[in-house]
Design a protein around this motif. Sequence first.
Motif, PDB file in Angstrom:
ATOM      1  N   PHE A 169       0.833  -1.191   0.000  1.00 43.35           N
ATOM      2  CA  PHE A 169       0.000   0.000   0.000  1.00 43.35           C
ATOM      3  C   PHE A 169       0.874   1.249   0.000  1.00 43.35           C
ATOM      4  CE2 PHE A 169      -2.351  -3.408   2.025  1.00 43.35           C
ATOM      5  CZ  PHE A 169      -3.431  -3.454   1.174  1.00 43.35           C
ATOM      6  N   ARG A 170       0.339   2.336  -0.517  1.00 41.38           N
ATOM      7  CA  ARG A 170       1.082   3.591  -0.590  1.00 41.38           C
ATOM      8  C   ARG A 170       1.386   4.143   0.803  1.00 41.38           C
ATOM      9  NH1 ARG A 170      -2.466   6.808  -4.949  1.00 41.38           N
ATOM     10  NH2 ARG A 170      -3.838   5.045  -4.830  1.00 41.38           N
ATOM     11  N   HIS A 171       2.320   5.101   0.832  1.00 39.53           N
ATOM     12  CA  HIS A 171       2.634   5.806   2.083  1.00 39.53           C
ATOM     13  C   HIS A 171       1.355   6.398   2.651  1.00 39.53           C
ATOM     14  CE1 HIS A 171       6.995   5.584   2.133  1.00 39.53           C
ATOM     15  NE2 HIS A 171       6.940   5.699   0.816  1.00 39.53           N
ATOM     16  N   GLY A 172       1.228   6.345   3.970  1.00 37.84           N
ATOM     17  CA  GLY A 172       0.056   6.889   4.634  1.00 37.84           C
ATOM     18  C   GLY A 172      -0.906   5.824   5.117  1.00 37.84           C
ATOM     19  N   TYR A 173      -0.825   4.605   4.569  1.00 36.74           N
ATOM     20  CA  TYR A 173      -1.675   3.503   5.017  1.00 36.74           C
ATOM     21  C   TYR A 173      -1.066   2.901   6.275  1.00 36.74           C
ATOM     22  CZ  TYR A 173      -4.588   3.400   0.845  1.00 36.74           C
ATOM     23  OH  TYR A 173      -5.480   3.713  -0.140  1.00 36.74           O
ATOM     24  N   ASP A 174      -1.874   2.746   7.298  1.00 38.32           N
ATOM     25  CA  ASP A 174      -1.338   2.218   8.553  1.00 38.32           C
ATOM     26  C   ASP A 174      -0.792   0.807   8.393  1.00 38.32           C
ATOM     27  OD1 ASP A 174      -3.900   1.116   8.254  1.00 38.32           O
ATOM     28  OD2 ASP A 174      -4.312   1.123  10.384  1.00 38.32           O
ATOM     29  N   LEU A 175      -1.401   0.004   7.533  1.00 39.57           N
ATOM     30  CA  LEU A 175      -0.921  -1.367   7.338  1.00 39.57           C
ATOM     31  C   LEU A 175       0.483  -1.376   6.734  1.00 39.57           C
ATOM     32  CD1 LEU A 175      -1.472  -4.343   7.643  1.00 39.57           C
ATOM     33  CD2 LEU A 175      -2.598  -4.315   5.415  1.00 39.57           C
ATOM     34  N   ARG A 176       0.774  -0.418   5.882  1.00 39.27           N
ATOM     35  CA  ARG A 176       2.121  -0.321   5.316  1.00 39.27           C
ATOM     36  C   ARG A 176       3.130  -0.051   6.434  1.00 39.27           C
ATOM     37  NH1 ARG A 176       4.485   1.820   0.317  1.00 39.27           N
ATOM     38  NH2 ARG A 176       6.628   2.395   0.784  1.00 39.27           N
ATOM     39  N   GLU A 177       2.818   0.919   7.280  1.00 39.38           N
ATOM     40  CA  GLU A 177       3.743   1.279   8.347  1.00 39.38           C
ATOM     41  C   GLU A 177       3.937   0.125   9.321  1.00 39.38           C
ATOM     42  OE1 GLU A 177       5.347   3.948   7.600  1.00 39.38           O
ATOM     43  OE2 GLU A 177       3.908   4.327   6.010  1.00 39.38           O
ATOM     44  N   LEU A 178       2.858  -0.585   9.651  1.00 43.67           N
ATOM     45  CA  LEU A 178       2.961  -1.749  10.538  1.00 43.67           C
ATOM     46  C   LEU A 178       3.819  -2.846   9.913  1.00 43.67           C
ATOM     47  CD1 LEU A 178      -0.721  -2.058  11.796  1.00 43.67           C
ATOM     48  CD2 LEU A 178       1.287  -1.508  13.187  1.00 43.67           C
ATOM     49  N   THR A 179       3.620  -3.082   8.625  1.00 45.97           N
ATOM     50  CA  THR A 179       4.371  -4.126   7.925  1.00 45.97           C
ATOM     51  C   THR A 179       5.856  -3.791   7.873  1.00 45.97           C
ATOM     52  OG1 THR A 179       2.430  -4.656   6.583  1.00 45.97           O
ATOM     53  CG2 THR A 179       4.558  -5.433   5.780  1.00 45.97           C
ATOM     54  N   VAL A 180       6.170  -2.559   7.515  1.00 43.68           N
ATOM     55  CA  VAL A 180       7.576  -2.145   7.447  1.00 43.68           C
ATOM     56  C   VAL A 180       8.230  -2.254   8.818  1.00 43.68           C
ATOM     57  CG1 VAL A 180       9.109  -0.170   7.030  1.00 43.68           C
ATOM     58  CG2 VAL A 180       7.271  -0.683   5.412  1.00 43.68           C
ATOM     59  N   ALA A 181       7.534  -1.808   9.856  1.00 44.50           N
ATOM     60  CA  ALA A 181       8.084  -1.889  11.211  1.00 44.50           C
ATOM     61  C   ALA A 181       8.311  -3.340  11.625  1.00 44.50           C
ATOM     62  CB  ALA A 181       7.153  -1.191  12.205  1.00 44.50           C
ATOM     63  N   ALA A 182       7.385  -4.232  11.289  1.00 43.72           N
ATOM     64  CA  ALA A 182       7.539  -5.650  11.635  1.00 43.72           C
ATOM     65  C   ALA A 182       8.725  -6.262  10.898  1.00 43.72           C
ATOM     66  CB  ALA A 182       6.261  -6.406  11.313  1.00 43.72           C
ATOM     67  N   CYS A 183       8.897  -5.918   9.629  1.00 42.52           N
ATOM     68  CA  CYS A 183      10.040  -6.434   8.863  1.00 42.52           C
ATOM     69  C   CYS A 183      11.355  -5.952   9.477  1.00 42.52           C
ATOM     70  CB  CYS A 183       9.951  -5.991   7.409  1.00 42.52           C
ATOM     71  SG  CYS A 183       8.598  -6.756   6.481  1.00 42.52           S
ATOM     72  N   ARG A 184      11.396  -4.682   9.799  1.00 42.25           N
ATOM     73  CA  ARG A 184      12.624  -4.126  10.402  1.00 42.25           C
ATOM     74  C   ARG A 184      12.921  -4.779  11.741  1.00 42.25           C
ATOM     75  NH1 ARG A 184      11.317   2.100   8.667  1.00 42.25           N
ATOM     76  NH2 ARG A 184      12.105   1.903   6.529  1.00 42.25           N
ATOM     77  N   ALA A 185      11.865  -5.049  12.528  1.00 46.49           N
ATOM     78  CA  ALA A 185      12.062  -5.717  13.819  1.00 46.49           C
ATOM     79  C   ALA A 185      12.630  -7.117  13.645  1.00 46.49           C
ATOM     80  CB  ALA A 185      10.740  -5.768  14.589  1.00 46.49           C
TER      81      ALA A 185
END
Length: 98
Positions: free
Chosen positions: A2-18
């Motif tokens: 999903f594009r920037h601004g979607y909460d699911l994108r931010e959650l997914t990126v944070a989980a991958c980084r973790a």
Amino acid sequence: MFRHGYDLRELTVAACRAEGFEPEFAVEGGEMDAVLGFVRAGLGVAVVPRMVAERAGSGLRMTPLSRPRLRRTIALAHRSDVAPPRAARELQGMLLAR
């Protein structure tokens, strides 16, 4: 993804980084159906909410994520100057019962 601004994108990126890696996105979309269309076209995989996965239809295989568990908060909005109609109250009751 999903594009920037979607909460699911931010959650997914944070989980991958973790988990120690930076995700790479081949294609970005703005709607759930568009993202699933990209998957159907063979452009990759997508992280989608369970509710979307359950209605995705044939042609896709869904694999639930067990770790890390992604969670998000949603809200039911209605006008403050008008009582919500019965259908909205029923939906609210159903959502709160889950």
